[in-house]
Write a protein that holds these residues in place. Sequence first.
Motif, PDB file in Angstrom:
ATOM      1  N   LYS A 151       2.919  -1.358  -0.026  1.00 44.42           N
ATOM      2  CA  LYS A 151       2.030  -0.210   0.157  1.00 44.42           C
ATOM      3  C   LYS A 151       2.681   1.070  -0.374  1.00 44.42           C
ATOM      4  O   LYS A 151       2.033   1.866  -1.081  1.00 44.42           O
ATOM      5  CB  LYS A 151       1.710  -0.042   1.651  1.00 44.42           C
ATOM      6  CG  LYS A 151       0.796   1.132   1.960  1.00 44.42           C
ATOM      7  CD  LYS A 151       0.521   1.231   3.457  1.00 44.42           C
ATOM      8  CE  LYS A 151      -0.369   2.433   3.765  1.00 44.42           C
ATOM      9  NZ  LYS A 151      -0.639   2.559   5.221  1.00 44.42           N
ATOM     10  N   ILE A 152       3.958   1.265  -0.071  1.00 41.26           N
ATOM     11  CA  ILE A 152       4.662   2.469  -0.518  1.00 41.26           C
ATOM     12  C   ILE A 152       4.859   2.455  -2.034  1.00 41.26           C
ATOM     13  O   ILE A 152       4.715   3.484  -2.711  1.00 41.26           O
ATOM     14  CB  ILE A 152       6.017   2.604   0.211  1.00 41.26           C
ATOM     15  CG1 ILE A 152       5.784   2.814   1.714  1.00 41.26           C
ATOM     16  CG2 ILE A 152       6.828   3.769  -0.359  1.00 41.26           C
ATOM     17  CD1 ILE A 152       7.044   2.797   2.547  1.00 41.26           C
ATOM     18  N   ARG A 153       5.160   1.274  -2.593  1.00 44.33           N
ATOM     19  CA  ARG A 153       5.319   1.162  -4.045  1.00 44.33           C
ATOM     20  C   ARG A 153       4.023   1.545  -4.758  1.00 44.33           C
ATOM     21  O   ARG A 153       4.046   2.226  -5.791  1.00 44.33           O
ATOM     22  CB  ARG A 153       5.725  -0.267  -4.428  1.00 44.33           C
ATOM     23  CG  ARG A 153       7.198  -0.596  -4.185  1.00 44.33           C
ATOM     24  CD  ARG A 153       7.493  -2.031  -4.586  1.00 44.33           C
ATOM     25  NE  ARG A 153       8.897  -2.385  -4.487  1.00 44.33           N
ATOM     26  CZ  ARG A 153       9.798  -2.195  -5.458  1.00 44.33           C
ATOM     27  NH1 ARG A 153       9.418  -1.628  -6.595  1.00 44.33           N
ATOM     28  NH2 ARG A 153      11.056  -2.554  -5.290  1.00 44.33           N
ATOM     29  N   ASN A 154       2.893   1.127  -4.218  1.00 41.68           N
ATOM     30  CA  ASN A 154       1.603   1.466  -4.827  1.00 41.68           C
ATOM     31  C   ASN A 154       1.335   2.970  -4.757  1.00 41.68           C
ATOM     32  O   ASN A 154       0.727   3.541  -5.667  1.00 41.68           O
ATOM     33  CB  ASN A 154       0.479   0.700  -4.134  1.00 41.68           C
ATOM     34  CG  ASN A 154       0.493  -0.784  -4.467  1.00 41.68           C
ATOM     35  OD1 ASN A 154       0.941  -1.188  -5.545  1.00 41.68           O
ATOM     36  ND2 ASN A 154       0.014  -1.610  -3.553  1.00 41.68           N
ATOM     37  N   ILE A 155       1.769   3.584  -3.656  1.00 37.32           N
ATOM     38  CA  ILE A 155       1.617   5.045  -3.518  1.00 37.32           C
ATOM     39  C   ILE A 155       2.462   5.750  -4.581  1.00 37.32           C
ATOM     40  O   ILE A 155       2.001   6.685  -5.249  1.00 37.32           O
ATOM     41  CB  ILE A 155       2.050   5.498  -2.110  1.00 37.32           C
ATOM     42  CG1 ILE A 155       1.068   4.983  -1.049  1.00 37.32           C
ATOM     43  CG2 ILE A 155       2.156   7.027  -2.042  1.00 37.32           C
ATOM     44  CD1 ILE A 155       1.545   5.196   0.376  1.00 37.32           C
TER      45      ILE A 155
END
Length: 297
Positions: free
Chosen positions: A217-221
Amino acid sequence: MDDRLNESTNVTIKSIVINIVLSISKIGAGVFGNSNAMVADGIHSASDIVTSIGVLLGNIIARKPNDEDHNYGHEKAETLVAFVLSLILIYVGFKIGSSSFKLIFNLNDIKTPTILPIIAAIVSILLKEYQFYITIKVANKINSPSLKADAWHHRSDSLSSIGALLGIIGSRLGFKILDPIAGVLVSILVIKVGIDILKTSANELLDYSINKDEEEKIRNIIISVEGVNHITSFKSRKHGPYVYIDLAICVDPNITVYKGHEIAHNVEDKIKESIDNIKGIAVHIDACTMRYNEKKY
């Protein structure tokens, strides 16, 4: 931070008061009602008082601000308390199991209990389930490892009371062996909960990373931020209820230092806007021309 610790402190103080009343009532009911199982259950409730006091101490330490010796703060005190509570849970489980196992081979030592321990067990189950509910609710809300451990200690006491109740009823019906067998089964459940909490808290003390779904999720952000070509590296570590992230992103080598710094700030801001328990983010800038869709991060 003060709000989350205040919530934890309030529910813990309520638990201590309930456990003091329960411990005295259950031990008294066991002594006067001829129930060894209820005496052991009362001692288990008394151990809840100790663990709840441990949670309060953890809250006091975690509330302290950063200092020269602890640059990242004191939130790991909560994880440390959870670690200690897990050891107490495992110890209590072994003690209950050991005492119950010995009674299996000494049924003549078991006296027929009166109705008093049955009443005490039913009241205990209701109160301990109430304690579990209010404690786990706050623990999940504020993401407190020590409060989660304390909540499961309440649940283990409820299971202990259920085992004691079944044993007492069985003993009154003439099946004395049900009392110690129920005690052994309860002890196994208590030990399992303790081991689960021990593994979680030990991992956090060893700077355990966030799970793969949270990382994805953080990588996509990060990659959604304009100017980020791809992610060079990503590291995370849990710090009590919070998370620290160290990452490196690839940007166009022809932009200014100011522009690169702005992109890094945008990455940091967007992560903090989307994820509540992020305490610190360190963003390193690498210069490269490769785009995100040309390399899997």
